[in-house]
Design an enzyme around this catalytic site. Structure first.
Site: not given
Lengths: 315, 315
Positions: B25, B247
């Site tokens: 997730r 990121c």
């Protein structure tokens, strides 16, 4: 709304830590790119300007073994040694010491092994006979008024013998202190150690006196292990600007603990270092261009990408 | 020579830790590559086979916001849910809860904010009005016999407001527990927190009961912060297989703490996890091929490169 201080006092940690910067020596000797001597001199000058008070500058190991540092003499001539800043140099043997003395070096480091196999492979000595090699180096250095630091490598495990017995590390370390070394740098050369092992090793020495730690981040443990060492009272931590000194197997891999990641933690804990993080990050960003690869330091990556800054989260 | 045990008992740490796996997730929703549903189903199955007992499987957030998880329904149909393994699903609102109930989900997670600005930006709510949104979700979930976990994001700082006041996090967290959530996952969403701050926050809650931690490694602090949390008694730690969920700013950057780096530390500390590290590394290596980028996990990089193995340093 009143804001709590960012620097939350961390019970039992030292108020001040000395970051022993190894980037110019341990970092650059493990990078594939050979950096020009002018760049190295600027690197050392930038580190001093950022607040470093100990910068291991180069090594007198034979260029056949470490071609990256073949310019040790030129570099020492080029570096302006500032008052209050120490510029130790790694010295493998008496010939290396002669060269260090010629260049007016005031502090040297020797590189010992905690395991038999690594002593054989790296020093071409037995665990026992390494002391015979180091004894005259240390004795002569002390006669000339130099300080001598001893690296103890493979303190947590090596790839051939598995985990290193704590008592064996203590035995090797004590003999190096007995020779007259002022400090041991306990090295996790392959980066396999974990925090409980760190605490146990420092405990086996009877406490942190005259101990520094030198962690490699190969298994991601370097900063957690540093935290464990700080809790045991250690106040000298080795680190490498930008985490340079990578392993050869992956561009993003890192060998040494990155100075910036360490400083982020220390400043967050309210531990003083005397270092300016922004200057360190600028230096690492500049050096990454010279090395042709991004810095492995998480802090350098995050700050260079313009994410939150240390000031943003502090003020 | 008698060899000391590698697993050095670490005083004061929990004997066992539950690794709450968020890779499918939180990991995949922050990767740029959209992974096919069959690959996700195999991913979840591999995680269970490696010993995971909690695997956050997907999210019912609207596909407009998280296109990477638009296949939540198909995935839940494809995953074989094994007895003894929990497969929580993130649910943003009542509509998400309806879908979770349709799919026989037994545990959900909600995602709250500890700061005003992030509540505005991420939830389109005020800090206060988020509770109005969550209250019926939790109430109805509990009526249906589901367990509800609450993420509290930005617990240490956010990019707009700076450090998050500890008392504010406690206030938000207590209200979520009062709604009936069984556990809070305290998230350092931007990765700026340090170890003393972690200890202070857990202390402000009055101890570790019903607290889990969720660290991002953006500033390299995730594992050191985890160690600090373990010392405060926390026994549930969120992590992402291979450190996925990077990121966007750098290929080597990582968002989530890597499960393997965490497990290396925990096993080194003698803390039980029920996880097989080698299987985890194999899964991360396989997944890295699917994602087209190397795993940011240091342990995965080191073991995949055939450096020392966990067995090498343990036996």
């Amino acid at each position: 709304m009143t804001r709590e201080p960012y620097r939350v006092a961390a019970a039992g940690l030292p108020e001040r830590v000395t970051v022993y910067e190894v980037g110019p020596r341990d970092g650059l000797q493990n990078e594939s790119v050979v950096v020009p001597v002018e760049v190295k001199a600027e690197f050392v000058a930038r580190l001093a300007a950022a607040g470093h008070r100990v910068i291991e500058t180069t090594s007198f190991v034979h260029p056949k073994w470490v071609p990256q540092l073949a310019d040790a003499s030129e570099l020492l001539a080029a570096v302006e040694r500032l008052p209050g800043v120490r510029y130790p140099v790694l010295v493998p043997n008496e010939r290396g010491l002669d060269r260090a003395l010629e260049h007016g070096v005031q502090e040297i480091a020797i590189f010992a092994s905690a395991t038999e196999t690594f002593a054989n492979r790296n020093l071409n000595r037995t665990l026992e006979s390494q002391f015979t090699m180091f004894e005259p180096v240390v004795a002569r250095a002390l006669e000339h008024g130099l300080r001598v630091r001893a690296y103890v490598s493979m303190c947590f495990g090596d790839p051939w013998e598995g985990p290193t017995p704590v008592a064996q590390v203590v035995s090797v370390g004590r003999r190096l202190l007995d020779l007259g070394c002022y400090e041991l740098s306990l090295g996790d050369t392959v980066g396999v150690g974990t925090a409980g092992h760190v605490a146990a090793l420092i405990g086996a020495f009877g406490g942190p006196e005259r101990l520094a730690v030198h962690f490699h981040d190969t298994y991601g443990q370097a900063l957690a292990n540093t935290l464990a060492a700080l809790r045991e009272g250690v106040t000298v931590v080795d680190a490498s600007t930008g985490g340079i000194g990578g392993c050869p197997y992956a561009e993003s891999a890192t060998g040494n603990l990155a100075t910036e990641d360490l400083v982020w933690m220390l400043h967050g804990l309210g531990v003083e270092t005397g270092l300016d993080l922004r200057s360190l990050v600028e230096t690492s960003t500049w050096l990454a261009t010279e090395l042709g690869r991004p810095s492995p330091s998480r802090v350098v990556q995050a700050l260079a990408a313009g994410l939150t800054t240390e000031r943003d989260v502090k003020e």
